[in-house]
Design a protein around this motif. Sequence first.
Motif, PDB file in Angstrom:
ATOM      1  N   LEU A 105    -167.112 -76.652 -81.146  1.00  0.00           N
ATOM      2  CA  LEU A 105    -168.052 -76.836 -79.742  1.00  0.00           C
ATOM      3  C   LEU A 105    -167.727 -78.275 -79.374  1.00  0.00           C
ATOM      4  O   LEU A 105    -167.555 -78.987 -78.334  1.00  0.00           O
ATOM      5  CB  LEU A 105    -169.267 -76.315 -79.801  1.00  0.00           C
ATOM      6  N   ARG A 106    -168.060 -79.221 -80.479  1.00  0.00           N
ATOM      7  CA  ARG A 106    -168.067 -80.543 -80.148  1.00  0.00           C
ATOM      8  C   ARG A 106    -166.572 -81.093 -79.646  1.00  0.00           C
ATOM      9  O   ARG A 106    -166.714 -81.954 -78.734  1.00  0.00           O
ATOM     10  CB  ARG A 106    -168.536 -81.348 -81.403  1.00  0.00           C
ATOM     11  N   HIS A 107    -165.653 -80.487 -80.121  1.00  0.00           N
ATOM     12  CA  HIS A 107    -164.467 -80.948 -79.678  1.00  0.00           C
ATOM     13  C   HIS A 107    -163.511 -80.225 -78.672  1.00  0.00           C
ATOM     14  O   HIS A 107    -162.469 -80.709 -78.271  1.00  0.00           O
ATOM     15  CB  HIS A 107    -163.514 -81.193 -80.981  1.00  0.00           C
ATOM     16  N   ALA A 108    -164.318 -79.429 -78.179  1.00  0.00           N
ATOM     17  CA  ALA A 108    -163.614 -78.519 -76.820  1.00  0.00           C
ATOM     18  C   ALA A 108    -163.723 -79.578 -75.874  1.00  0.00           C
ATOM     19  O   ALA A 108    -164.483 -79.970 -75.604  1.00  0.00           O
ATOM     20  CB  ALA A 108    -164.504 -77.055 -77.018  1.00  0.00           C
ATOM     21  N   GLY A 109    -162.701 -79.072 -74.944  1.00  0.00           N
ATOM     22  CA  GLY A 109    -162.583 -79.797 -73.676  1.00  0.00           C
ATOM     23  C   GLY A 109    -163.722 -79.108 -72.635  1.00  0.00           C
ATOM     24  O   GLY A 109    -164.425 -78.410 -72.876  1.00  0.00           O
ATOM     25  N   ASP A 110    -163.668 -79.890 -71.548  1.00  0.00           N
ATOM     26  CA  ASP A 110    -164.631 -79.516 -70.641  1.00  0.00           C
ATOM     27  C   ASP A 110    -164.726 -78.056 -70.192  1.00  0.00           C
ATOM     28  O   ASP A 110    -165.498 -77.506 -69.517  1.00  0.00           O
ATOM     29  CB  ASP A 110    -164.680 -80.656 -69.317  1.00  0.00           C
ATOM     30  N   ASP A 111    -163.135 -77.642 -70.194  1.00  0.00           N
ATOM     31  CA  ASP A 111    -162.944 -76.268 -69.579  1.00  0.00           C
ATOM     32  C   ASP A 111    -163.857 -75.137 -70.522  1.00  0.00           C
ATOM     33  O   ASP A 111    -163.778 -73.958 -70.079  1.00  0.00           O
ATOM     34  CB  ASP A 111    -161.627 -75.842 -69.806  1.00  0.00           C
ATOM     35  N   VAL A 112    -164.536 -75.659 -71.624  1.00  0.00           N
ATOM     36  CA  VAL A 112    -165.168 -74.590 -72.370  1.00  0.00           C
ATOM     37  C   VAL A 112    -166.416 -74.053 -71.423  1.00  0.00           C
ATOM     38  O   VAL A 112    -166.984 -73.040 -71.865  1.00  0.00           O
ATOM     39  CB  VAL A 112    -165.885 -75.219 -73.541  1.00  0.00           C
ATOM     40  N   GLY A 113    -166.809 -74.852 -70.450  1.00  0.00           N
ATOM     41  CA  GLY A 113    -167.882 -74.387 -69.497  1.00  0.00           C
ATOM     42  C   GLY A 113    -167.712 -72.903 -68.840  1.00  0.00           C
ATOM     43  O   GLY A 113    -168.567 -72.466 -68.362  1.00  0.00           O
ATOM     44  N   ALA A 114    -166.334 -72.744 -68.639  1.00  0.00           N
ATOM     45  CA  ALA A 114    -165.828 -71.633 -68.097  1.00  0.00           C
ATOM     46  C   ALA A 114    -166.472 -70.489 -68.908  1.00  0.00           C
ATOM     47  O   ALA A 114    -166.303 -69.154 -68.475  1.00  0.00           O
ATOM     48  CB  ALA A 114    -164.413 -71.583 -67.948  1.00  0.00           C
ATOM     49  N   LEU A 115    -166.800 -70.461 -70.126  1.00  0.00           N
ATOM     50  CA  LEU A 115    -167.356 -69.476 -70.970  1.00  0.00           C
ATOM     51  C   LEU A 115    -168.907 -69.463 -70.876  1.00  0.00           C
ATOM     52  O   LEU A 115    -169.333 -68.781 -71.657  1.00  0.00           O
ATOM     53  CB  LEU A 115    -166.895 -69.712 -72.529  1.00  0.00           C
ATOM     54  N   SER A 116    -169.358 -69.945 -69.950  1.00  0.00           N
ATOM     55  CA  SER A 116    -170.776 -69.881 -70.021  1.00  0.00           C
ATOM     56  C   SER A 116    -171.686 -68.584 -69.811  1.00  0.00           C
ATOM     57  O   SER A 116    -172.535 -68.100 -70.234  1.00  0.00           O
ATOM     58  CB  SER A 116    -171.337 -70.829 -68.844  1.00  0.00           C
ATOM     59  N   ASP A 117    -170.702 -67.486 -69.167  1.00  0.00           N
ATOM     60  CA  ASP A 117    -171.214 -66.211 -68.915  1.00  0.00           C
ATOM     61  C   ASP A 117    -170.893 -65.305 -70.033  1.00  0.00           C
ATOM     62  O   ASP A 117    -171.344 -64.201 -70.185  1.00  0.00           O
ATOM     63  CB  ASP A 117    -170.820 -65.889 -67.868  1.00  0.00           C
ATOM     64  N   VAL A 118    -170.280 -65.820 -71.093  1.00  0.00           N
ATOM     65  CA  VAL A 118    -169.672 -64.871 -72.248  1.00  0.00           C
ATOM     66  C   VAL A 118    -170.732 -65.128 -73.546  1.00  0.00           C
ATOM     67  O   VAL A 118    -170.998 -66.322 -73.756  1.00  0.00           O
ATOM     68  CB  VAL A 118    -168.240 -65.224 -72.696  1.00  0.00           C
ATOM     69  N   PRO A 119    -170.968 -63.954 -74.121  1.00  0.00           N
ATOM     70  CA  PRO A 119    -171.863 -64.341 -75.322  1.00  0.00           C
ATOM     71  C   PRO A 119    -171.055 -64.902 -76.335  1.00  0.00           C
ATOM     72  O   PRO A 119    -170.132 -64.378 -76.680  1.00  0.00           O
ATOM     73  CB  PRO A 119    -172.437 -62.707 -75.457  1.00  0.00           C
ATOM     74  N   PHE A 120    -171.790 -65.680 -77.212  1.00  0.00           N
ATOM     75  CA  PHE A 120    -171.216 -66.381 -78.340  1.00  0.00           C
ATOM     76  C   PHE A 120    -171.926 -65.908 -79.617  1.00  0.00           C
ATOM     77  O   PHE A 120    -173.095 -65.786 -79.648  1.00  0.00           O
ATOM     78  CB  PHE A 120    -171.445 -67.827 -78.329  1.00  0.00           C
ATOM     79  N   TYR A 121    -171.191 -65.512 -80.763  1.00  0.00           N
ATOM     80  CA  TYR A 121    -171.584 -65.065 -82.017  1.00  0.00           C
ATOM     81  C   TYR A 121    -170.884 -66.223 -82.928  1.00  0.00           C
ATOM     82  O   TYR A 121    -169.802 -66.341 -82.899  1.00  0.00           O
ATOM     83  CB  TYR A 121    -170.948 -63.792 -82.303  1.00  0.00           C
ATOM     84  N   VAL A 122    -171.927 -67.011 -83.518  1.00  0.00           N
ATOM     85  CA  VAL A 122    -171.691 -68.015 -84.205  1.00  0.00           C
ATOM     86  C   VAL A 122    -172.150 -68.111 -85.662  1.00  0.00           C
ATOM     87  O   VAL A 122    -172.915 -67.066 -86.111  1.00  0.00           O
ATOM     88  CB  VAL A 122    -172.038 -69.322 -83.739  1.00  0.00           C
ATOM     89  N   VAL A 123    -171.658 -69.090 -86.594  1.00  0.00           N
ATOM     90  CA  VAL A 123    -171.973 -69.116 -87.854  1.00  0.00           C
ATOM     91  C   VAL A 123    -172.680 -70.462 -88.015  1.00  0.00           C
ATOM     92  O   VAL A 123    -172.330 -71.496 -87.655  1.00  0.00           O
ATOM     93  CB  VAL A 123    -170.947 -69.255 -88.889  1.00  0.00           C
TER      94      VAL A 123
END
Length: 235
Positions: A58-76
């Motif tokens: 998440l820290r190194h993803a580009g600004d386009d990661v914002g396009a995923l704001s409506d998708v649920p994240f499952y993380v560790v």
Amino acid sequence: MSRVLVTRARDEAERTAEKLRRLGHEPIRAPVTEIVATGAEIPRETFQAVLATSARALRHAGDDVGALSDVPFYVVGAKTAEAARSRGLHVEASAADVAALTALLRERFPAPSRFLYLAGCDRKDALEDFLRERGHEARVVEIYRAREVAALPEETLAQLARGEIDVVLHYSARSAALFVALTRGRVEPRRIAELAHLAMSEEVARVLRAAGFANARAAAAPRDEKLLSMIDEPR
């Protein structure tokens, strides 16, 4: 008090250094890798969920990661969840480790689904193997990678040469091999061999022993607290 060389990448090295200080040891940070973004783009496709096992994704993803704001994240991990939320993303669930994450996905996604996995270039296969075995489709985007440093700091090499370091912590087989390569020809082999080499796993310890460090020891379990607890054990 022991003087402990921490070879992991800078962001993780600082956390380990703080733990060492609390235990009464002196940390010396000398990362053998640095974490850099790959510049990979987030695909404009439809996914049932996004997976991430490291906050670095998440820290190194580009600004386009914002396009995923409506998708649920499952993380560790809590740090990964925090990093995702700081980017305005919705964390549906955070698991303690990959095994717990796969158990959660097995429950939440009984039918074949489509996942986006934000990952590092160097990773274990467990999560992808699970998705494949369950018939899921996984689009893997490698967001970051661990780049080898050109050399260890001159002061660190000098400390090693003077025998001013007592312990070296090794977290992966790759970083152990890099430490060996970065000290070869720069520090007398005897000085390196006489250090206490503590490894996160038996796999890592085998790399060190193959390099001539017969005293390399592996932690009882691949956890930071187990590794650090060995510092005060008799050699």
